[in-house]
Design a protein around this motif. Sequence first.
Motif, mmCIF file in Angstrom:
data_model
loop_
_atom_site.group_PDB
_atom_site.id
_atom_site.type_symbol
_atom_site.label_atom_id
_atom_site.label_comp_id
_atom_site.label_asym_id
_atom_site.label_seq_id
_atom_site.Cartn_x
_atom_site.Cartn_y
_atom_site.Cartn_z
ATOM 1 N N ASP A 11 0.808 -1.212 0.000
ATOM 2 C CA ASP A 11 0.000 0.000 0.000
ATOM 3 C C ASP A 11 0.846 1.269 0.000
ATOM 4 O O ASP A 11 0.307 2.366 0.077
ATOM 5 N N CYS A 12 2.174 1.138 -0.093
ATOM 6 C CA CYS A 12 3.062 2.298 -0.073
ATOM 7 C C CYS A 12 3.780 2.440 -1.411
ATOM 8 O O CYS A 12 4.169 1.456 -2.030
ATOM 9 N N LEU A 13 3.958 3.696 -1.819
ATOM 10 C CA LEU A 13 4.755 3.977 -3.005
ATOM 11 C C LEU A 13 6.233 3.839 -2.660
ATOM 12 O O LEU A 13 6.990 3.182 -3.371
ATOM 13 N N VAL A 42 4.732 6.439 2.265
ATOM 14 C CA VAL A 42 4.106 7.402 1.344
ATOM 15 C C VAL A 42 3.045 6.609 0.600
ATOM 16 O O VAL A 42 3.363 5.780 -0.242
ATOM 17 N N PRO A 43 1.753 6.847 0.929
ATOM 18 C CA PRO A 43 0.702 5.997 0.365
ATOM 19 C C PRO A 43 0.518 6.202 -1.138
ATOM 20 O O PRO A 43 0.790 7.269 -1.675
ATOM 21 N N ILE A 44 0.028 5.170 -1.784
ATOM 22 C CA ILE A 44 -0.293 5.234 -3.202
ATOM 23 C C ILE A 44 -1.616 5.997 -3.342
ATOM 24 O O ILE A 44 -2.586 5.690 -2.661
ATOM 25 N N GLN A 45 -1.631 6.983 -4.227
ATOM 26 C CA GLN A 45 -2.845 7.778 -4.451
ATOM 27 C C GLN A 45 -3.762 6.997 -5.382
ATOM 28 O O GLN A 45 -3.465 6.825 -6.554
ATOM 29 N N LYS A 46 -4.872 6.525 -4.859
ATOM 30 C CA LYS A 46 -5.847 5.791 -5.670
ATOM 31 C C LYS A 46 -7.001 6.723 -6.007
ATOM 32 O O LYS A 46 -7.460 7.490 -5.188
ATOM 33 N N LYS A 47 -7.472 6.635 -7.237
ATOM 34 C CA LYS A 47 -8.562 7.503 -7.682
ATOM 35 C C LYS A 47 -9.885 6.886 -7.431
ATOM 36 O O LYS A 47 -10.165 5.780 -7.401
#
Length: 78
Positions: A62-64, A73-78
């Motif tokens: 779940d992290c970039l 640093v979380p992954i930005q999901k749309k």
Amino acid sequence: MININVKQLMWRIFLIFWNIFAVIGCCIVLYLSYILFFDDAGWCISSGHGVWDAEQKICRDDCLTWSKETGCVPIQKK
């Protein structure tokens, strides 16, 4: 005078070098096997499995990125 059999001498030299390269090759194979099968951080990073969290000692998907300064640093999901 010393009788030197050149063919036998060359074969012994070849065997010495062959054994040296065989030992080096075995060490490389063992090291790569350790990384692939026993090292959790190496397995997590390889083939895009995720990011290794060094504090919690887990593989995070779940992290970039992860670092000690910024944490996850979380992954930005749309």
